[in-house]
Design a protein around this motif. Structure first.
Motif, PDB file in Angstrom:
ATOM      1  N   PRO A   1      -2.806   1.619  -4.246  1.00  0.00           N
ATOM      2  CA  PRO A   1      -3.396   0.448  -3.581  1.00  0.00           C
ATOM      3  C   PRO A   1      -4.010   0.757  -2.214  1.00  0.00           C
ATOM      4  CG  PRO A   1      -1.274  -0.117  -4.521  1.00  0.00           C
ATOM      5  CD  PRO A   1      -1.404   1.370  -4.627  1.00  0.00           C
ATOM      6  N   SER A   2      -3.567   1.829  -1.582  1.00  0.00           N
ATOM      7  CA  SER A   2      -4.087   2.140  -0.247  1.00  0.00           C
ATOM      8  C   SER A   2      -5.577   2.457  -0.268  1.00  0.00           C
ATOM      9  CB  SER A   2      -3.304   3.299   0.355  1.00  0.00           C
ATOM     10  OG  SER A   2      -3.387   4.429  -0.489  1.00  0.00           O
TER      11      SER A   2
ATOM     12  N   LYS B   1      -5.751  -5.084  -2.027  1.00  0.00           N
ATOM     13  CA  LYS B   1      -4.612  -4.943  -1.116  1.00  0.00           C
ATOM     14  C   LYS B   1      -4.485  -6.126  -0.160  1.00  0.00           C
ATOM     15  CE  LYS B   1      -7.145  -1.709   1.868  1.00  0.00           C
ATOM     16  NZ  LYS B   1      -7.190  -0.307   2.354  1.00  0.00           N
TER      17      LYS B   1
ATOM     18  N   SER C   1      -2.123  -8.122  -2.123  1.00  0.00           N
ATOM     19  CA  SER C   1      -1.010  -7.368  -2.737  1.00  0.00           C
ATOM     20  C   SER C   1      -0.968  -7.514  -4.248  1.00  0.00           C
ATOM     21  CB  SER C   1       0.336  -7.790  -2.131  1.00  0.00           C
ATOM     22  OG  SER C   1       0.352  -7.568  -0.747  1.00  0.00           O
TER      23      SER C   1
ATOM     24  N   SER D   1      -7.345   2.675  -3.652  1.00  0.00           N
ATOM     25  CA  SER D   1      -7.805   2.385  -5.022  1.00  0.00           C
ATOM     26  C   SER D   1      -8.096   3.619  -5.852  1.00  0.00           C
ATOM     27  CB  SER D   1      -9.018   1.434  -5.001  1.00  0.00           C
ATOM     28  OG  SER D   1      -8.613   0.136  -4.594  1.00  0.00           O
TER      29      SER D   1
ATOM     30  N   ILE E   1       0.806  -1.221   0.000  1.00  0.00           N
ATOM     31  CA  ILE E   1       0.000   0.000   0.000  1.00  0.00           C
ATOM     32  C   ILE E   1       0.844   1.278   0.000  1.00  0.00           C
ATOM     33  CG2 ILE E   1      -2.011  -1.101   1.060  1.00  0.00           C
ATOM     34  CD1 ILE E   1      -1.156   0.177   3.723  1.00  0.00           C
TER      35      ILE E   1
END
Lengths: 123, 107
Positions: A53-54, A74, A77, A56, A30
């Motif tokens: 990723p934290s 996430k 991963s 989106s 993230i």
């Protein structure tokens, strides 16, 4: 080992859907965005878009907005690139990539690349 | 979009030669430029970032210079393992954009 591992080659027909993946290992997923880059046969590199990723949050290149969908999970991963209806012109190698430093800034140095996923779209 | 123009598109040089590749941006990008090396069937590899900083593990025969709109990648003494295509890429503005590539071959 810090790496991005992409899913295997795909052969599809025009009109079919496809989702390819990019799994991050060896670092905190993230903390770095994941970007996607297209390389058509015998051609150069084209930036498609980035996902944070934290949360989106996604930034698409105008050239690819509406043509593909970028997503991430996430919990495993993994980032994804998907098409709802492939065209022959989607035939290319697709790379995922990550910046050099942990950052949300999209204008930063790309350093780590996945090995690439070959996508062939043909009747 | 910022256009990145590389020259030449290809070159042929002998082992030991000094090789220079140019990259021109369509507008001022300060020092926000990277150089990548790509071998056939492989992912690009970062060589230089911030126009002149050598990525860890990259041989010192590679160097970068320039700022604003004009940039150069130099290989001081070409080695057989340097045969590849080289790309510049700007990260001053979105969309991130790459040059068209320079294919380096040996004579």
């Amino acid at each position: 080992e810090v790496q991005l591992v992409q899913s295997g080659a795909e052969v599809k027909k025009p009109g079919e859907s496809l989702k390819i993946s990019c799994q991050a290992t060896g670092y905190k997923f993230i903390s770095y965005w994941i970007g996607w880059v297209r390389q058509m046969p015998g051609k150069g590199l084209e930036w498609m878009g980035i996902i944070q990723p934290s949360d989106s949050e996604i930034t698409y290149s105008p050239s690819f907005q509406g043509q593909v969908t970028i997503s991430a999970d996430k919990s495993i991963s993994t980032a994804y690139l998907q098409w709802s209806s492939l065209k022959a012109s989607d035939t290319a190698i697709y790379f995922c990539a990550r910046p050099l430093y942990p950052t949300r800034a999209t204008t930063t140095i790309i350093s780590l690349w996945g090995q690439g996923t070959q996508v062939i779209v043909s009747t | 979009d910022i256009q990145m123009t590389q020259s030449p598109s290809s070159l042929s040089a002998s082992v030991g030669d000094r090789v220079t590749i140019s990259c021109q941006a369509s507008q001022d990008i300060s020092h926000y430029l990277s150089w990548f090396q790509q071998k056939p069937g492989k992912a690009p590899k970062l060589l230089i970032y911030d126009a002149s900083d050598l990525e860890t593990g990259v041989p010192s025969r590679f160097s970068g210079s320039g700022s604003g709109t004009d940039f150069t990648l130099t290989i001081s003494s070409l080695q057989p393992e340097d045969i590849a295509t080289y790309y510049c890429q700007q990260y001053d503005n979105l969309p991130l954009t790459f040059g068209g590539g320079t294919k380096v071959e040996t004579k």
